[in-house]
Design an enzyme around this catalytic site. Structure first.
Site: not given
Ligand code: ROI
Length: 158
Positions: A82, A91, A94, A96
């Protein structure tokens, strides 16, 4: 020991492979076991003009403190390539912290329950696979209510 829920997302470099690798890496964090992983879901990016995302939620049992866990997650993100170019940018991975036991955390580096989770079907529906129907978030909101307010629209269960 705390039950923690992690949101996983990827939209670059074979997203499903990224998520499988991430789950394996989560299981190798110190003092942590992976209790369950949801199905994977595909959806359009919330930011236009990006590839589709693959998302999932993992349940962990850990004795790591919240910021220790966050450090571990960021190390996994970095190890999987990343690069932080732009906020909301595409990315490879991610990770979280959605929920950390029944704690409410509000410090600059970390907000739990995760800030945007209530409006995101790609977080709520996989989470719902891993918890009981009457699940209540640390901030007292009921998952069933959040689901009722967030229709299963645009999600494809893989
Ligand atoms: N959109 C989807 N479908 N899934 C994500 O994990 C995700 N993560 C983001 C943004 C760009 C807001 N859009 C996303 O950070």
């Amino acid at each position: 020991m705390e039950r923690v829920y992690i949101g996983l997302g990827s939209n670059l470099d074979e997203p499903q492979e990224q998520l499988h690798s991430a789950v394996e890496a989560l299981g190798q964090l110190p003092a942590t076991t992976v209790a369950a992983v949801s199905a994977f879901y595909s959806s359009e990016s919330l930011s236009p003009g990006q590839p589709r995302y693959t998302n999932a939620v993992a349940a962990l049992d850990t004795t790591l403190a919240p910021l220790e866990l966050l450090d571990g997650l960021q190390a996994i993100e970095t190890a999987q390539g990343r690069v932080r170019l732009e906020r909301w940018g595409p990315r490879t991975l991610d990770l979280d912290i959605l929920l950390y036991g029944d704690q409410v955390i509000d410090i600059p580096r970390l907000k739990v329950p995760h800030y945007h989770m209530q409006a995101r079907p790609f977080v709520l529906y996989p989470l719902a696979e891993l918890v009981a129907e009457d699940f209540v978030l640390a901030d007292r909101r009921r998952l069933a209510q959040l689901l009722a307010d967030c229709p299963f629209v645009g999600l494809e269960r893989l």
